[in-house]
Design a protein around this motif. Structure first.
Motif: not given
Length: 384
Positions: A42-43, A45-47, A49-50, A237, A241, A255, A258
């Motif tokens: 979760v961390q 993919i959502t935070k 990795s950006l 997504w 957006s 975006h 997964t």
């Protein structure tokens, strides 16, 4: 340098051009990212990795001479061209001008598109042997008509391993008001590239070939003037957006739900590998080996080079014409009996053995190929 790679030491690997080869240290970096992903999905993919993605994009942007916000990573160039193709608003009778040296998957992509739209895919005949850039340019532009709307061109051809005068074609196409799409699959890390200077509308290249990253790492560059035109190939997504970024282009194409982006994140490690191991010298040596040995292989097979033996047309690859009635059997024999990994490729009615070298290759690999081809000529009817 062979010990730096994961390649089977029993195989003479003369086929870097097809899928590349990843050094151990870069593959370790790849698995590091995968392990971090699995440790906290979760961390990651959502935070996290950006930021990781932006660092990798900046590294590639600096290397390739473009802005980090002007390209997106894709699994391969075929994916990238499909993104472009599905957003072109061509009408029945409009023409896409290419050559008869394009990669087979790209030909199929454009054939699919033209069947759906009524547009026409025009493959200008560029005859062999090549004698000059002027010949390529003259023959290419013979395919142009008032109906031409798009120019599509490989920067380096796959089957014939030839460098094309892309800059000259892009410049003229722009003067004619045409959209330019360049397939540079074989260029990054192989041939000097500055996308800003080339200034195409679209450019796609791989990192998993000559930049040595793991498989499934490529990119699509889009000039700002066309970024808003591109629809997402995968709607997810980033479309409409809830938290849009500064670029619709990036929202739409980065975006996508997964997915494992670990291969994309290895660009800093790949560029560090090049620096740490003086890879520019390895590239120069591979190019010299091609120039030094191309004629010898043609002489062995009783054929002629398909271009002048100069850096204007050749890099770390060359395609040697061969007369054979069964290309697939020749390829399999070279691997099964002699443990030589090398493609035997066809283009139209002609067949070529394509040699592609990198820093792990030595003259021994080429001597092994010469011995194998000599024996095959003497003991089988596969080579006429």
């Amino acid at each position: 340098m062979q010990s730096l790679f994961l390649l089977d030491p029993e195989v003479a690997y003369l086929n870097h051009g097809s899928f590349g080869a990843c050094p151990k240290s870069i593959f370790d970096d790849y698995q590091k990212w995968q392990r971090e992903l699995e440790a906290e999905p979760v961390q990651f993919i959502t935070k996290n990795s950006l930021g990781y993605l932006q660092e990798s994009k900046q590294a590639l942007a600096t290397f390739a001479g473009c802005g980090a916000d002007d390209f997106v990573f894709t699994p391969n160039p075929t994916f990238a061209v499909n993104v472009i193709m599905r957003s072109l608003d061509l009408q029945p009778g409009d023409e896409i001008l290419a050559t008869d040296h394009e990669y087979g998957a790209m030909d199929r992509t454009w054939n699919f598109y033209t069947k759906k739209t009524g547009a026409k895919y025009v493959r200008a005949n560029v005859t062999l042997p090549i004698v000059s850039k002027a010949q390529i340019l003259e023959q290419f532009w013979k395919g142009y008509s008032a109906k031409t709307k798009v120019v599509f061109l490989n920067h380096m051809s796959s089957a014939t391993a030839l460098l094309f005068p892309v800059k000259e074609i892009v410049d003229k196409a722009r003067a004619l008001g045409l959209i330019t799409i360049v397939d540079g699959a074989h260029i990054p890390g192989h041939i000097d590239l500055n996308i800003a200077e080339l200034d195409p509308d679209f450019y796609t290249g791989t990192a998993h070939k000559w930049l040595l990253t793991p498989k499934g790492s490529s990119f699509l560059y889009v000039a700002k003037r066309y970024q808003s035109m591109l629809d997402p190939l995968v709607v997810s997504w980033g479309y409409e957006s809830a938290a849009p970024g500064d670029s619709q282009f990036l929202d739409y194409h980065e975006h996508q739900g997964t997915r494992d982006i670990s291969a994309y994140l290895t660009l800093p490690a790949a560029l560090k590998f090049r620096k740490d191991h003086d890879w520019e010298s390895a590239i120069a040596q591979s190019k010299k080996m091609i120039l030094d040995h191309y004629q010898e292989f043609c002489d062995l097979l009783g054929t002629q080079p398909i271009c002048p033996i100069t850096p204007d047309f050749l890099g770390q690859m060359c395609s040697v014409p061969v007369r054979t009635h069964n290309p697939a059997a020749l390829k399999e024999l070279l691997f099964d009996r002699y443990r030589i990994e090398i493609p035997v490729m066809t283009l139209g009615v002609h067949t070529y053995i394509r040699i592609s070298l990198n820093g792990y290759n030595t003259a021994n690999d080429l001597n092994r190929l010469k011995s194998a081809l000599t024996e095959i000529k003497q003991t089988t009817d596969l080579i006429q």
